[in-house]
Write a protein that holds these residues in place. Structure first.
Motif, mmCIF file in Angstrom:
data_model
loop_
_atom_site.group_PDB
_atom_site.id
_atom_site.type_symbol
_atom_site.label_atom_id
_atom_site.label_comp_id
_atom_site.label_asym_id
_atom_site.label_seq_id
_atom_site.Cartn_x
_atom_site.Cartn_y
_atom_site.Cartn_z
ATOM 1 N N PHE A 406 -9.117 -5.934 -1.876
ATOM 2 C CA PHE A 406 -10.026 -5.065 -1.760
ATOM 3 C C PHE A 406 -11.491 -5.198 -0.683
ATOM 4 O O PHE A 406 -11.678 -4.224 -0.306
ATOM 5 C CB PHE A 406 -10.613 -5.186 -3.348
ATOM 6 C CG PHE A 406 -9.139 -4.710 -4.326
ATOM 7 C CD1 PHE A 406 -9.584 -3.551 -5.019
ATOM 8 C CD2 PHE A 406 -8.854 -6.464 -5.115
ATOM 9 C CE1 PHE A 406 -9.149 -3.522 -6.129
ATOM 10 C CE2 PHE A 406 -7.948 -5.916 -5.806
ATOM 11 C CZ PHE A 406 -8.042 -4.200 -6.443
ATOM 12 N N THR A 407 -11.106 -6.346 -0.334
ATOM 13 C CA THR A 407 -12.607 -6.693 1.745
ATOM 14 C C THR A 407 -11.754 -5.997 2.240
ATOM 15 O O THR A 407 -13.150 -4.810 2.858
ATOM 16 C CB THR A 407 -12.339 -8.353 1.178
ATOM 17 O OG1 THR A 407 -12.513 -8.660 0.366
ATOM 18 C CG2 THR A 407 -13.133 -8.549 2.454
ATOM 19 N N PHE A 408 -10.533 -5.895 2.585
ATOM 20 C CA PHE A 408 -10.318 -5.047 3.894
ATOM 21 C C PHE A 408 -10.128 -3.342 3.737
ATOM 22 O O PHE A 408 -9.898 -2.126 4.325
ATOM 23 C CB PHE A 408 -9.246 -5.235 4.352
ATOM 24 C CG PHE A 408 -9.145 -7.303 5.025
ATOM 25 C CD1 PHE A 408 -9.803 -7.216 6.558
ATOM 26 C CD2 PHE A 408 -8.906 -7.865 4.570
ATOM 27 C CE1 PHE A 408 -10.345 -8.539 7.017
ATOM 28 C CE2 PHE A 408 -8.976 -9.529 4.321
ATOM 29 C CZ PHE A 408 -9.766 -9.414 6.466
ATOM 30 N N ALA A 409 -10.090 -2.847 2.436
ATOM 31 C CA ALA A 409 -9.493 -1.560 2.373
ATOM 32 C C ALA A 409 -10.718 -0.898 1.835
ATOM 33 O O ALA A 409 -11.740 -1.226 1.956
ATOM 34 C CB ALA A 409 -8.703 -1.471 0.404
ATOM 35 N N GLN A 410 -10.897 0.646 1.984
ATOM 36 C CA GLN A 410 -12.177 1.572 2.471
ATOM 37 C C GLN A 410 -11.908 2.039 0.535
ATOM 38 O O GLN A 410 -11.062 2.427 0.234
ATOM 39 C CB GLN A 410 -11.700 2.808 2.661
ATOM 40 C CG GLN A 410 -11.253 2.555 4.213
ATOM 41 C CD GLN A 410 -11.006 3.300 5.426
ATOM 42 O OE1 GLN A 410 -12.023 4.407 5.178
ATOM 43 N NE2 GLN A 410 -9.729 3.134 6.285
ATOM 44 N N ILE A 411 -13.017 1.611 -0.189
ATOM 45 C CA ILE A 411 -12.657 1.384 -1.661
ATOM 46 C C ILE A 411 -14.563 2.440 -1.704
ATOM 47 O O ILE A 411 -14.315 2.875 -3.002
ATOM 48 C CB ILE A 411 -12.531 0.365 -2.041
ATOM 49 C CG1 ILE A 411 -13.961 -0.824 -2.077
ATOM 50 C CG2 ILE A 411 -11.457 -0.349 -1.826
ATOM 51 C CD1 ILE A 411 -14.155 -1.955 -2.613
ATOM 52 N N HIS A 412 -14.764 2.782 -0.889
ATOM 53 C CA HIS A 412 -16.712 3.632 -1.166
ATOM 54 C C HIS A 412 -16.222 4.773 -1.450
ATOM 55 O O HIS A 412 -15.431 5.682 -0.520
ATOM 56 C CB HIS A 412 -17.139 3.171 -0.057
ATOM 57 C CG HIS A 412 -17.441 1.805 -0.236
ATOM 58 N ND1 HIS A 412 -16.897 0.627 0.371
ATOM 59 C CD2 HIS A 412 -18.775 0.901 -0.701
ATOM 60 C CE1 HIS A 412 -17.517 -0.061 0.469
ATOM 61 N NE2 HIS A 412 -18.178 -0.343 -0.796
ATOM 62 N N GLY A 413 -16.952 5.992 -2.128
ATOM 63 C CA GLY A 413 -17.417 7.164 -2.251
ATOM 64 C C GLY A 413 -16.657 7.838 -2.769
ATOM 65 O O GLY A 413 -14.781 7.388 -3.647
ATOM 66 N N PHE A 414 -16.350 9.096 -2.311
ATOM 67 C CA PHE A 414 -15.080 9.590 -4.052
ATOM 68 C C PHE A 414 -13.970 10.107 -2.884
ATOM 69 O O PHE A 414 -13.315 9.748 -3.592
ATOM 70 C CB PHE A 414 -16.035 10.974 -3.448
ATOM 71 C CG PHE A 414 -16.756 11.494 -4.650
ATOM 72 C CD1 PHE A 414 -17.282 10.597 -6.242
ATOM 73 C CD2 PHE A 414 -18.550 11.659 -3.674
ATOM 74 C CE1 PHE A 414 -18.682 11.093 -6.766
ATOM 75 C CE2 PHE A 414 -19.611 12.217 -5.305
ATOM 76 C CZ PHE A 414 -19.713 11.865 -5.970
ATOM 77 N N VAL A 415 -13.778 10.635 -2.011
ATOM 78 C CA VAL A 415 -12.479 9.887 -1.174
ATOM 79 C C VAL A 415 -11.670 9.278 -1.512
ATOM 80 O O VAL A 415 -10.333 9.408 -0.900
ATOM 81 C CB VAL A 415 -12.537 11.021 0.389
ATOM 82 C CG1 VAL A 415 -11.368 10.816 1.374
ATOM 83 C CG2 VAL A 415 -13.732 12.143 0.805
ATOM 84 N N ASN A 416 -12.706 7.582 -1.385
ATOM 85 C CA ASN A 416 -11.247 6.597 -1.077
ATOM 86 C C ASN A 416 -11.278 6.444 -2.290
ATOM 87 O O ASN A 416 -10.979 5.027 -2.834
ATOM 88 C CB ASN A 416 -12.225 5.610 -0.246
ATOM 89 C CG ASN A 416 -12.578 5.603 0.778
ATOM 90 O OD1 ASN A 416 -11.412 6.853 1.506
ATOM 91 N ND2 ASN A 416 -13.624 6.157 1.282
ATOM 92 N N ALA A 417 -11.687 6.894 -3.562
ATOM 93 C CA ALA A 417 -11.484 6.546 -5.125
ATOM 94 C C ALA A 417 -9.956 6.588 -5.415
ATOM 95 O O ALA A 417 -8.893 5.571 -6.079
ATOM 96 C CB ALA A 417 -11.972 7.476 -5.878
ATOM 97 N N ILE A 418 -9.187 7.331 -4.296
ATOM 98 C CA ILE A 418 -7.330 7.036 -4.678
ATOM 99 C C ILE A 418 -6.901 5.631 -3.718
ATOM 100 O O ILE A 418 -6.506 5.437 -5.026
ATOM 101 C CB ILE A 418 -7.325 8.598 -4.055
ATOM 102 C CG1 ILE A 418 -5.593 8.531 -4.616
ATOM 103 C CG2 ILE A 418 -7.127 8.447 -3.103
ATOM 104 C CD1 ILE A 418 -4.549 7.962 -5.689
ATOM 105 N N ASP A 419 -7.400 5.495 -2.900
ATOM 106 C CA ASP A 419 -6.948 4.023 -2.577
ATOM 107 C C ASP A 419 -7.384 2.658 -3.140
ATOM 108 O O ASP A 419 -6.685 2.205 -3.649
ATOM 109 C CB ASP A 419 -7.594 4.166 -0.999
ATOM 110 C CG ASP A 419 -6.753 5.451 0.025
ATOM 111 O OD1 ASP A 419 -6.100 5.639 -0.449
ATOM 112 O OD2 ASP A 419 -7.716 5.763 0.721
ATOM 113 N N LEU A 420 -8.820 3.194 -3.717
ATOM 114 C CA LEU A 420 -8.661 1.880 -4.605
ATOM 115 C C LEU A 420 -8.302 1.888 -6.196
ATOM 116 O O LEU A 420 -7.870 0.880 -6.624
ATOM 117 C CB LEU A 420 -10.363 2.499 -5.122
ATOM 118 C CG LEU A 420 -11.168 1.416 -5.932
ATOM 119 C CD1 LEU A 420 -10.957 0.325 -5.935
ATOM 120 C CD2 LEU A 420 -12.806 1.943 -6.810
ATOM 121 N N ILE A 421 -7.777 2.932 -6.798
ATOM 122 C CA ILE A 421 -7.008 2.523 -8.023
ATOM 123 C C ILE A 421 -5.845 2.387 -7.131
ATOM 124 O O ILE A 421 -5.007 1.969 -8.319
ATOM 125 C CB ILE A 421 -7.069 4.235 -8.851
ATOM 126 C CG1 ILE A 421 -6.968 3.534 -10.059
ATOM 127 C CG2 ILE A 421 -6.380 5.031 -8.132
ATOM 128 C CD1 ILE A 421 -6.981 4.431 -10.926
#
Length: 446
Positions: A406-421
């Protein structure tokens, strides 16, 4: 603060010098020189091996036995800085101290001043000892060290513009002279996003804000040390990370800047509240934010179905646990514990309030032995923990996710929500695939 329980555990986390992994890419033409022992160097080689062999812009000044009795480390460091200058031509060198420097009482502050004057560019001391910081707080230390390079005022207008204004007044022939006094222009408020996220992430957030009517959005740190944004009493600070407490406190105290206290832009819910808070501060219409949030949640529906009702536990590692727990609660998961090494209640008050509404236990500095007992009692479906803890938990039959991802991934914003989940879904799908292949019957997983 109400809603936070404190235990007496130790940090199970990487050393703050690990933050060079993302900082050296964010601040262009910089070099991160870490002063530490062979153990520190071995840690960096082990944790960041791919970056080391990629000839990245960080390196080590290894302390030897002879350095223990030296009057000053300056001369030995000068030799290393000379090599760095010849190979990299940096605009700035960050001199990162480790716990070894603290124990040996090395005076890197004065050494940095001597080296700066000797080489003609800034050598900036940064306190990144692992004795009192988690690894993500290394970013906070670097940003705090950068504040002296942040201007309080924008550069004044060129004199040519003043001359042109005088010419207009000369040829006005006295028309309307004195009818209007040249009132001083009211100072312009500016927005600064604070946090060393990737360029693509800041560009996405800047695009969202531009659609809402805010054309100019600065970022700290910028990629160039000579082009940092103006921060003063007319600046609104929007933090992007939960672990920047020292930097934010200094901006409040010394610059008089206003720091927004809202949800961090992590997940659709956090991003929406983040944008709405900025719109409220600048008097902009935020009506379209709700539509963007709904669209993002709709696009995550297939992943949400896998998360709803799942019991998830954070053991505490990278200080992202509180906003991540808030996001999971919004997804319909049951967060049975949000353990985190440290809570800065002032900056995270809105995040903590959301967790309190969902009755999520927040535990600061959790005791790992007590957590193991709670794990056996709560039987979570997914445990988010540090690398060193995940393997033993997997061997005990639990499903884990590496918090460092989670530290290295792009997890901010609407666009990156899919990568976060997907970071939460991936280990759950892996376990289900193993069960489908009969690993439980074979006794390989429980």
């Amino acid at each position: 603060m109400e809603g936070i329980e404190r235990e007496n555990g130790c940090f199970h986390t990487f050393c703050p010098i690990a933050s060079v992994a993302w900082l050296h890419r964010k601040i262009k033409d910089s070099f991160f020189l870490i002063v530490g022992t062979h153990t520190c160097a071995h840690f960096i080689q082990t944790a960041l091996d791919v970056m080391v062999y990629a000839h990245s812009r960080f390196g080590f000044a290894v302390l030897e036995e002879s350095d223990l009795v030296a009057a000053s480390p300056t001369e030995e460091l000068a030799k290393v800085v000379e090599d760095v200058k010849a190979e990299w031509q940096p605009k700035v060198i960050f001199l990162l101290s480790t716990c070894s420097c603290d124990i040996l009482k090395l005076d890197l502050e004065n050494s940095s001043k001597d080296l700066s004057s000797r080489f003609g560019f800034p050598v900036v001391p940064v306190h990144t000892s692992g004795l009192d910081r988690t690894f993500t707080q290394g970013e906070d230390a670097v940003l705090h060290a950068l504040l002296p390079f942040v201007p309080r005022e924008a550069p004044k207008a060129p004199k040519a513009e003043v001359v042109e204004e005088k010419k207009r007044s000369w040829f006005s022939f006295g028309k309307d002279e004195g009818s209007k006094a040249s009132a001083p222009a009211s100072p312009q408020r500016n927005l600064v996003l604070v946090g060393a996220v990737t360029d693509s992430t800041t560009q996405q957030l800047q695009w969202e804000l531009k659609q809402l009517g805010l054309d100019k959005v600065d970022v700290f740190p910028s990629g160039d040390i000579k082009n940092m944004p103006v921060i003063n009493e007319n600046t609104v600070i929007a933090p992007l990370q939960p672990y920047l407490s020292d930097t934010l406190a200094t901006l409040r105290r010394e610059r008089g800047a206003k720091v927004l206290t809202t949800l961090l832009p992590i997940g659709p819910d956090g991003t929406a509240r983040f944008l709405e808070a900025i719109c409220a501060e600048f008097g902009l219409d935020a009506s379209r934010v709700a539509e963007r949030e709904a669209q993002t949640w709709s696009g995550l529906e297939s992943q949400l179905a896998l998360l709803r009702g799942k019991r998830i536990m954070f053991l505490g590692d990278n200080l992202l646990e509180i906003p991540l727990a808030r996001f999971l609660a919004a997804c319909g998961a049951e967060v049975v514990e949000a353990g985190t090494p440290y809570v800065h209640a002032k900056d995270l008050s809105e995040e903590i309030a959301r967790l309190r509404e969902k009755a999520v236990p927040v535990i600061e500095s959790p005791n790992f032995a007590a957590q193991v007992e709670r794990i056996d009692r709560l039987r979570p479906d997914l445990i988010v923990a540090g690398l060193g803890i995940c393997n033993p938990l997997e061997a005990a039959g639990y499903t884990t996710a590496w918090s460092i991802e989670f530290t290295f991934a792009q997890i901010h914003g609407f666009v990156n929500a899919i990568d976060l989940i997907k970071l939460f879904i991936k280990p759950l799908l892996k376990r289900q695939a193993l069960l489908d292949q009969g690993w439980a019957e074979a006794g390989w997983i429980s």
